[in-house]
Motif scaffolding. Structure first.
Motif, mmCIF file in Angstrom:
data_model
loop_
_atom_site.group_PDB
_atom_site.id
_atom_site.type_symbol
_atom_site.label_atom_id
_atom_site.label_comp_id
_atom_site.label_asym_id
_atom_site.label_seq_id
_atom_site.Cartn_x
_atom_site.Cartn_y
_atom_site.Cartn_z
ATOM 1 N N ILE A 155 -2.790 0.971 -4.424
ATOM 2 C CA ILE A 155 -2.082 -0.195 -4.213
ATOM 3 C C ILE A 155 -0.472 0.501 -5.307
ATOM 4 C CG2 ILE A 155 -1.686 -3.174 -4.738
ATOM 5 C CD1 ILE A 155 -4.665 -2.670 -3.750
ATOM 6 N N VAL A 164 0.739 -5.477 -9.101
ATOM 7 C CA VAL A 164 0.643 -5.435 -8.072
ATOM 8 C C VAL A 164 1.806 -5.319 -8.030
ATOM 9 C CG1 VAL A 164 0.099 -5.621 -5.639
ATOM 10 C CG2 VAL A 164 -1.615 -5.560 -6.762
ATOM 11 N N PHE A 216 0.670 -1.113 0.108
ATOM 12 C CA PHE A 216 -0.020 -0.345 -0.236
ATOM 13 C C PHE A 216 0.992 0.757 -0.358
ATOM 14 C CE2 PHE A 216 -3.280 3.232 1.954
ATOM 15 C CZ PHE A 216 -3.868 2.896 1.424
ATOM 16 N N CYS A 262 -4.676 -5.506 -9.175
ATOM 17 C CA CYS A 262 -5.287 -4.163 -8.986
ATOM 18 C C CYS A 262 -6.717 -3.509 -10.370
ATOM 19 C CB CYS A 262 -4.943 -3.279 -8.231
ATOM 20 S SG CYS A 262 -3.453 -2.437 -8.804
#
Length: 459
Positions: free
Chosen positions: A338, A345, A331, A363
């Motif tokens: 993200i 990711v 994060f 994401c």
């Protein structure tokens, strides 16, 4: 795992998650797909259901398109399932080849000025969740202020301002929950002040939203002539951008209106940089203080040093949304997203400091790009992410138990009272029936337990 089937989990059943599922199912690929959509709420559609003002049925028309996708029956829904509590990343790895996070951004971005945490100072997102009947928010909202400040010049700021200024009986044809209507009825508000740091040609709201403000019954629109002394950059914006031209036309019309007869007033203040929320001796909001700004000649603004203040008893900040971290998922605290490359990711290696792909994890939507853009951006976002899901076949997870039945067995073994598509249909029909009894399209069921019980056919 077999190489000819993708078992995919999507966390988040709002537009971003549903579009991602639909795009994957329609994509050219050389393998079969089985998709499970999970959401922490018992009902789907995310911010379309819980982030759009109840008097905007045209925007809620997006739900019609989303419903058509879900009603095809080729996507399973598991509602009332919390990622990180009811279902973990390790669980997903055991049952799926990959996961897409489409959890959006539902928290308020911060506004770092003195007094922002005083009693009577609120985040707009929390207020929106209250008036939209979000099941995880208190049923009561303190509406005791006669004069209110709203900080922000985007559509959320206009939504909040409109709901505060609008006479509650004019909301009755909508799906506004009963407790919200009753709360707004008790509100003594007479003045709502909206503040933006830049000038009228730099606002972020859309022309349609602005026009709707001017159509409120028994509400005067107040604008100030000093805000319309345009520089060359502002004039160029009006001449070169159709949306800015329409917004300027609406505001110029308001300058010509007769005011003074309405029982409520909605004031638009431009060139106003927030400086401080002033409190009284009890720690309650008492005033809003701002610095007058001026055009810098290049489309921006600079401070003038002139400080102004207006008495208010409540303040709402509508300066943007911010994503929430997810257990086990990287994060970016600064951006509230993200970390990712086109939806893949990324995880940072602690030793080298370099980022690498977190295989199997993707994401899309606001948690990917931040809380900007409309539905069209959400679709293109999903297309980009899905392209990588398909091309990353060699790096998919290899689940121990990929059968569709195994996930149901897992949730049942943990006592999770999950809801499915049939359950949403039950809840949807129940809410419409509640509305029909009062000649309204729908009345939302607000308590989570009641939503779940209705969805599961327990009542």
């Amino acid at each position: 795992m077999t190489r000819n089937k993708l078992r995919l989990a999507i966390i988040g059943a709002g537009p971003a998650g549903i579009y991602a599922a639909d795009i994957l199912l329609k994509s050219e690929r050389h393998f079969d797909v089985s998709i499970d959509l999970f959401d922490h709420l018992p009902a789907p559609y995310g911010l379309v259901r819980y982030g759009v003002a109840p008097d905007h049925p045209r925007i809620k028309g997006i739900i019609t398109a989303l419903r058509e996708v879900l009603d095809r029956g080729d996507i399973r829904i598991f509602g009332n399932v919390r990622f990180g509590e009811d279902l973990t990343l390790d669980d997903l790895k055991r049952h799926y080849n990959a996961v897409i996070f489409a959890t959006g951004a539902v928290r308020d971005a911060s506004l770092n000025i003195p007094g922002i945490d005083l009693e009577g100072s609120y985040g707009a997102a929390d207020f929106v969740s209250w008036y939209d009947g979000h099941p995880d928010y208190p049923r009561e909202w303190p509406l005791e202020a006669q004069s209110v400040a709203v900080i922000g010049n985007g559509n959320v700021a206009l939504d909040v301002s409109r709901i505060l200024a609008k006479h509650p009986e004019d909301l009755l044809p909508t799906e506004i929950p009963a407790n919200v209507y009753e709360g707004l009825q008790r509100s003594p508000v007479t003045d709502v002040h909206v503040f933006g740091r830049r000038g009228p040609t730099s606002v972020k709201f859309t022309p349609l939203e602005l026009r709707e403000l001017g159509e409120l019954r028994d509400v005067d629109m107040i604008v100030h002539d000093e805000d319309f002394d345009y520089d060359d950059a502002a004039r160029a914006a009006v001449a070169g951008n159709k949306q800015v031209l329409v917004i300027d036309k609406v505001l110029q019309q308001w300058r010509q209106r007769e005011v003074g007869s309405a029982s409520r007033r909605l004031h638009l203040h431009f060139f106003a940089k927030p400086v401080e929320v002033v409190g009284d001796e009890h720690g309650q909001v008492a005033a809003f203080r701002w610095e007058r700004t001026a055009p810098d000649g290049e489309g921006g603004v600079v401070g003038t040093g002139e400080i102004r203040e207006i008495p208010v008893q409540a303040l709402y900040r509508a300066v943007g949304y911010y994503g929430s971290p997810l257990p086990g998922i990287p994060f970016d605290k600064r951006l509230g997203v993200i970390p990712n490359h086109e939806g893949q990711v990324l995880i940072r290696d602690k030793e080298s400091g370099k980022s690498r792909q977190m295989y199997g994890v993707y994401c899309t939507g606001w948690i990917k790009r931040g809380p900007v853009g409309l539905i069209g951006h959400t679709k293109s976002d999903a297309m980009e992410t899905i392209k990588h899901v398909i091309n990353d076949l060699g790096n998919w997870w290899r689940p121990e138990s990929p059968s569709e039945e195994s996930v149901v067995e897992l949730l049942e073994s943990r006592g999770i009272r999950w809801t499915d598509l049939d359950g949403w249909h039950r809840l949807d029909e129940h809410e419409q029936a509640l509305g029909a009894a009062e000649e309204r399209a729908r009345i939302k069921v607000v308590p989570r337990d009641e939503m779940v019980s209705i969805s599961r056919g327990e009542v």
